[in-house]
Design an enzyme around this catalytic site. Structure first.
Site, mmCIF file in Angstrom:
data_model
loop_
_atom_site.group_PDB
_atom_site.id
_atom_site.type_symbol
_atom_site.label_atom_id
_atom_site.label_comp_id
_atom_site.label_asym_id
_atom_site.label_seq_id
_atom_site.Cartn_x
_atom_site.Cartn_y
_atom_site.Cartn_z
ATOM 1 N N CYS A 1 -15.473 -0.495 13.676
ATOM 2 C CA CYS A 1 -16.759 -1.167 13.692
ATOM 3 C C CYS A 1 -17.901 -0.150 13.727
ATOM 4 C CB CYS A 1 -16.849 -2.080 14.905
ATOM 5 S SG CYS A 1 -15.408 -3.136 15.161
ATOM 6 N N ARG B 1 -16.619 2.247 6.996
ATOM 7 C CA ARG B 1 -15.745 2.231 8.163
ATOM 8 C C ARG B 1 -14.833 1.010 8.175
ATOM 9 N NH1 ARG B 1 -17.614 5.609 12.456
ATOM 10 N NH2 ARG B 1 -16.753 4.196 14.007
ATOM 11 N N TRP C 1 -15.005 -5.333 12.832
ATOM 12 C CA TRP C 1 -13.638 -5.429 12.305
ATOM 13 C C TRP C 1 -12.839 -6.182 13.354
ATOM 14 C CZ3 TRP C 1 -8.578 -3.579 13.252
ATOM 15 C CH2 TRP C 1 -7.736 -3.535 12.145
ATOM 16 N N ASN D 1 -18.170 -1.593 20.342
ATOM 17 C CA ASN D 1 -16.959 -1.082 19.698
ATOM 18 C C ASN D 1 -15.937 -0.800 20.789
ATOM 19 O OD1 ASN D 1 -18.261 -1.122 17.263
ATOM 20 N ND2 ASN D 1 -18.401 1.096 17.023
ATOM 21 N N GLY D 2 -14.662 -1.072 20.506
ATOM 22 C CA GLY D 2 -13.616 -0.785 21.476
ATOM 23 C C GLY D 2 -12.875 -2.046 21.880
ATOM 24 N N GLU E 1 2.446 10.842 1.663
ATOM 25 C CA GLU E 1 1.012 10.670 1.465
ATOM 26 C C GLU E 1 0.710 9.965 0.147
ATOM 27 O OE1 GLU E 1 -3.152 10.914 2.062
ATOM 28 O OE2 GLU E 1 -1.372 10.779 3.336
ATOM 29 N N LYS F 1 -1.361 6.444 -0.072
ATOM 30 C CA LYS F 1 -2.577 6.277 -0.863
ATOM 31 C C LYS F 1 -2.468 5.054 -1.770
ATOM 32 C CE LYS F 1 -5.195 8.995 0.732
ATOM 33 N NZ LYS F 1 -4.491 8.495 1.877
ATOM 34 N N GLU G 1 -2.502 1.748 0.288
ATOM 35 C CA GLU G 1 -3.790 1.524 0.956
ATOM 36 C C GLU G 1 -4.798 0.841 0.042
ATOM 37 O OE1 GLU G 1 -4.984 4.847 4.229
ATOM 38 O OE2 GLU G 1 -4.751 5.590 2.195
ATOM 39 N N HIS H 1 22.283 6.335 0.732
ATOM 40 C CA HIS H 1 22.594 5.765 2.041
ATOM 41 C C HIS H 1 21.900 4.424 2.248
ATOM 42 C CE1 HIS H 1 24.754 9.319 3.357
ATOM 43 N NE2 HIS H 1 23.769 10.055 2.859
ATOM 44 N N LYS I 1 -12.028 3.182 8.499
ATOM 45 C CA LYS I 1 -12.021 4.632 8.330
ATOM 46 C C LYS I 1 -11.594 5.342 9.607
ATOM 47 C CE LYS I 1 -12.850 8.476 6.128
ATOM 48 N NZ LYS I 1 -11.876 8.914 5.106
#
Length: 612
Positions: free
Chosen positions: A2, A27, A76, A102-103, A484, A488, A491, A507, A607
């Site tokens: 947020c 963000r 968020w 925020n939090g 990575e 990407k 996401e 396996h 973010k």
């Protein structure tokens, strides 16, 4: 996550709040709102679900709200679904106190039940409204807003960055923080609070970073900061040294595209000042040779892409240092009773320097006696301030949610640290040391050369964007890099994607390969290229379509088997992931572009993750 902005000054607040919130859109958020106070209109609250433009249109760019004191927020959702009611700011029952937060308030249910027994009525499902109602409860007791804030914070458990305004205090903005970032900006026409420096960089470069437990009172002409005992605190000012244009697109369609293209320069800025006269020089790292020789183990702790940097570094560092290196997800570290003592070096990696899980893991490591080294991008961030040592990547601001240049700069900085430690230990021979350093200084040029010709990647993205499931396979450093590349892709394109160590295919995973399945086969790690080829043959035999990534010397051999091949310049094997990840970033970008996704602001993601 947020975003918070607050302003008190000598010009209309609402347009400033909207502008700051716009700069923090990257963000991640699902609703937005502002609260502005004026003498004639009192507290004016406007908030709405959806993008910031909805809010801006609702208040005509801020023109509908009068007043020179205000707070704004992009939310968020964590507690309560995204809707107009759960959006911030939240207001106390009597309508005189408004807050943004925020939090996470961990004991909000206990506090809410207590307040409801006192007759308080709640309108939202959020933990944040509890803070607003609790503030009113204590304000009614003492009739002093600063005292009420102190009483409220002593009862709250969890993390918070708070911006508070009260109708009875027409010229004051109150801020508080614990485990969630909040900065104070000193401007010519007023003062600011913000959760991100990008929100206020247009107005000021003079900032201070609030520490845990601190409370600040801002007016148009003054800023007073207090500790948790309400004693005055003298804060050290910092100057933001990057230009506002660095947080703008600069002609690119998306921030992600811009930041991919900025990687050569970002890597150069990370490397160049730290190589002098043919040696790695880390002036900010205070580790003696005796301390390093006495280490029993090294932990690398991080989340997301930074964790993948750690996986790459484990392969390189164990080869360089001949010491055990363990990579752990920060969210798991403090719950596994880790074996950390005074002979343990703990590397924590975080782009923002505010990742809550990483910060908590670092604190646990320090509590157990370990020495901590932070690799971060944001100067003055919480992790940077709390670590025993800190090294900055100097990547500049990164706006797109999906990291690119922060990842590559973290990677090359970890390579530099690995070489530095190996030199202290005497575990790297001089020719190898010199060869790696020589190739490292060529990385920006090789990266720039590759980025000048990306047409084939655009073509492959147009060919493969409609797959529903994609697998990345590789061995050793290629496997680490594949993690990575896969992240990407998922996401920003929302395609199911997984990365596997190639040797694990038989396996279980190979049962998922069927005719037409797309497999991205990584074969850039020269010592194991033949093994990589055998795995390409293996999945081809099951009907997979293979998009291969290799180095230019191996391109011809790979093309004989793979359906499509991308090649990158060759460098020292330890440094190859820094180059080879670039086409994987571009592939994800162009696939998402083909699918019409919101590339810079992918759904459900933020973010900087500042809640657990």
């Amino acid at each position: 996550m947020c975003g918070i902005i607050g302003f008190v000054g000598k010009e209309p607040a609402a347009p400033i709040l909207l502008e700051g919130l716009e700069r923090m859109e990257y963000r991640g958020y699902d609703s937005a709102g502002v609260a502005v106070r004026s003498e004639t209109a009192g507290l004016q609250i406007r908030k709405t679900k959806g993008r910031l433009k909805v809010l801006s249109d609702l208040i005509h760019g801020g023109a509908d709200l009068e007043g020179e004191l205000g707070i704004g927020h992009t939310r968020w959702a964590t507690h309560g679904e995204p809707n107009d009611i759960n959006a911030h700011p939240h207001v106390s029952e009597n309508g005189r106190i408004a807050i943004v937060h925020n939090g996470i308030i961990e004991n909000y249910l206990e506090l809410k039940e207590h307040l409801m027994r006192q007759g308080v009525r709640f309108t939202s499902d959020t933990d944040t409204e509890v803070v607003a109602q609790l503030l009113e409860f204590h304000y009614n007791e003492c009739r002093n807003m600063l005292e009420a804030v102190g009483r409220c914070l002593r009862r709250i458990e969890g993390s918070y960055a708070l911006g508070i305004i009260c109708a009875d205090y027409p010229n004051a903005l109150i801020a508080a923080r614990k485990d969630s970032p909040l900065i104070i900006g000193y401007g010519q026409n007023g003062n600011f609070i913000a959760s991100d420096v990008t929100a206020i960089i247009k107005h000021t470069r003079d900032v201070v970073y609030m520490d845990d437990g601190e409370i600040a009172v801002l007016t148009a002409d003054s800023v007073d900061v207090f500790d948790d005992e309400m004693l005055p605190v003298e804060k050290t000012h910092s100057v933001i040294d990057w230009d506002v244009s660095a947080a703008e697109k600069g002609g690119y369609a998306h921030f992600m595209a811009k930041e991919i293209m900025e990687q050569p320069e970002a890597v150069r800025k990370t490397i160049s000042p730290r190589i002098r006269d043919g040696r790695v020089v880390l002036d900010d790292l205070h580790l003696t040779a005796d301390y390093v020789r006495g280490l029993s183990r090294i932990f690398i702790i991080a989340c997301g892409s930074s964790y993948h940097v750690g996986v790459v570094s484990k392969y390189s560092w164990e080869k360089l240092l001949r010491r055990p290196v363990e990579v752990m997800l920060a969210s798991e570290f403090r719950y596994c009773d880790p074996l950390v003592d005074e002979k343990t070096l703990v590397i924590v990696i975080s782009q923002s320097g505010e990742t809550l899980d990483t910060m908590a893991a670092m604190r646990e490591a320090r509590r157990r006696g370990g020495r901590t080294l932070a690799i971060v991008n944001v100067v003055g961030s919480s992790i940077a301030r709390e670590a025993d040592d800190v090294l900055y990547t100097w990547a500049g601001p990164e706006i797109a949610v999906a990291t690119t240049k922060a990842y590559t700069t973290q990677l090359v900085l970890m390579d530099l640290v690995g070489l530095y430690l190996a030199d202290l230990l005497g575990t790297v021979e001089k020719p190898a040391y010199e060869a790696i350093l020589s190739e490292m200084q060529l990385l920006p040029e090789k990266m720039q050369g590759f980025l000048a010709h990306t047409e084939d990647i655009q073509y492959f993205a147009s060919r493969y964007f409609n797959h529903d499931s994609i697998f990345f396979i590789g061995r050793n450093l290629d496997y680490a890099m594949g993690l990575e590349g896969s992240l990407k892709l998922k996401e920003i394109s929302y395609i199911h994607s997984e990365a596997y160590a190639s040797g694990e295919l038989k396996h279980g995973t190979i049962s998922l390969i069927e005719p037409g399945t797309l497999v991205v086969a990584l074969g850039t790690y020269a010592p194991l290229f033949d093994k990589a080829m055998s795995n390409v043959v293996e999945v081809k035999a099951r009907g997979a379509e293979v998009l291969a990534l290799t180095t230019e010397p191996f391109r011809e051999r790979m093309e004989k088997t793979a359906d499509a091949t991308i090649s990158v310049p060759e460098t020292h094997p330890m440094l190859q992931p820094s180059l080879s990840v670039v086409p994987l970033q571009l592939f994800a970008y162009y696939v998402a572009l083909q699918r019409g996704c919101d590339i810079d602001k992918p759904r459900n993601l933020a973010k900087s993750v500042t809640v657990e």
